[in-house]
Motif scaffolding. Structure first.
Motif, PDB file in Angstrom:
ATOM      1  N   GLY A  74       0.837  -1.203   0.000  1.00  0.00           N
ATOM      2  CA  GLY A  74       0.000   0.000   0.000  1.00  0.00           C
ATOM      3  C   GLY A  74       0.867   1.247   0.000  1.00  0.00           C
ATOM      4  N   TYR A 100      -8.560  -5.621  -2.716  1.00  0.00           N
ATOM      5  CA  TYR A 100      -7.310  -4.851  -2.639  1.00  0.00           C
ATOM      6  C   TYR A 100      -6.546  -4.864  -3.968  1.00  0.00           C
ATOM      7  CZ  TYR A 100      -8.552  -4.701   2.247  1.00  0.00           C
ATOM      8  OH  TYR A 100      -9.237  -4.486   3.410  1.00  0.00           O
ATOM      9  N   HIS A 117      -6.907  -1.975  -6.723  1.00  0.00           N
ATOM     10  CA  HIS A 117      -5.758  -1.044  -6.689  1.00  0.00           C
ATOM     11  C   HIS A 117      -5.180  -0.898  -8.102  1.00  0.00           C
ATOM     12  CE1 HIS A 117      -6.069  -1.320  -2.462  1.00  0.00           C
ATOM     13  NE2 HIS A 117      -5.020  -2.054  -2.156  1.00  0.00           N
ATOM     14  N   GLY A 121      -7.892   2.550  -1.869  1.00  0.00           N
ATOM     15  CA  GLY A 121      -6.736   3.156  -2.529  1.00  0.00           C
ATOM     16  C   GLY A 121      -7.056   3.688  -3.916  1.00  0.00           C
TER      17      GLY A 121
END
Ligand code: 9J3
Length: 289
Positions: free
Chosen positions: A160, A211, A215, A186
């Motif tokens: 991240g 995620y 992302h 994100g």
């Protein structure tokens, strides 16, 4: 005049011969055939490591791994661990990448529970540390780093952080490799540097559909990006105890060779025949371009 020239010739030839030998041995090291096997293990360079260099406020302890006798300045890579992790959880990248011709700084965050934004700050500070090593008198890397070839990498919250730092500092780096990254909500739409997202379909800590995959999708189409999802891979697939580091390392090395060094011999390991052989390993391999 006429007899001074012939007398200089033997010396000139001797000098050219010595230079030729030196550069051809370098040439044979760096131009050795690149194969799936050669990228799946440590590379041609002997390596060293050290950990005494000026502190940075943004991270804790760190170790720099570097190759000997490259005969040219090398690119630099900063690597950050994940939540509660330390260097040792991800430090296999240090010797692996250094042996292929990169200076690698592997860091501890200030506290093991730092959130991704602090890990991003740590990574950029570590990039600056590597650049400073190039000009620090007494550094083993004095004059040996190409400060225009810098990359960042990291695991989970460190992934991240990699994405956050790439998003905010694409002007300070040339490539990014987040692995099993984790950053809720994100948005990485400002990344302009080539980014390789490494993910695992069986990640139970940072599920890919929440995620890594979203992302990746926030990175602009205009940015060179690859989403590589290991079928059955878990959250720790690219950590020091990962089950198939030969393959993971190969993609990391090829990415950095291609996008830091601009070495086109490595393109086929990301986009070509030497990638296709791995098709069965991936649940998704999305290469754009
Ligand atoms: O760095 C990581 O492994 C993040 C994983 C995670 O879900 O942390 C939640 C606190």
């Amino acid at each position: 005049m006429t007899n001074r020239v012939p007398r200089a010739f033997p010396i000139l030839f001797l000098a050219l011969f010595i230079v030729g030998c030196a550069s051809s041995s370098r040439f044979s090291t760096s131009q050795a055939p690149v194969t799936i096997a050669s990228l799946s293990t440590d590379g041609p360079y002997a390596i060293r490591a050290y950990s005494s260099f000026p502190d940075a406020a943004e991270f804790g302890d760190a170790t720099i791994y570097y190759p000997l006798d490259t005969g040219r300045p090398v690119g630099g890579v900063a690597v950050a661990p994940g939540f509660t992790e330390r260097q040792r959880h991800i430090n296999w990248w240090g010797p692996r990448l250094a042996s292929h011709g990169f200076a690698v700084i592997v860091l501890d965050t200030n506290t093991p529970r730092d959130m991704p934004d602090l890990r991003g700050d740590a990574l950029i500070a570590a990039v600056r540390t590597l650049k400073a090593e190039n000009s620090r008198r007494g550094s083993p890397l004095n004059g040996r780093i190409d400060v225009n070839k810098m990359a960042i990498m990291g695991h989970s919250m460190g992934g991240g952080g990699t994405l956050i730092a790439a998003n905010n500092h694409s002007d300070e780096i040339q490539a990014a490799i987040p692995f099993t990254p984790w950053q809720p909500e994100g948005d990485f739409s400002s990344i302009t540097v080539p980014t390789l997202v490494i993910a695992g379909s069986a990640d139970r800590i940072a599920a890919v559909d929440e995620y890594a995959w979203p992302h990746y999708q926030t990175i602009p189409h205009s940015t060179t990006r690859v989403y590589m999802e290991i079928n059955g891979g878990d959250h720790f697939l690219a950590n020091s105890n990962g089950p198939d580091l030969a393959v993971i390392g190969r993609y990391g090395i090829a990415w950095l060779k291609l996008y830091l060094d601009g070495d086109e011999r490595y393109r086929r390991f990301i986009y070509g025949d030497a990638q296709k052989v791995d098709a069965g390993k991936f649940s998704r391999y999305i290469a754009n371009p």
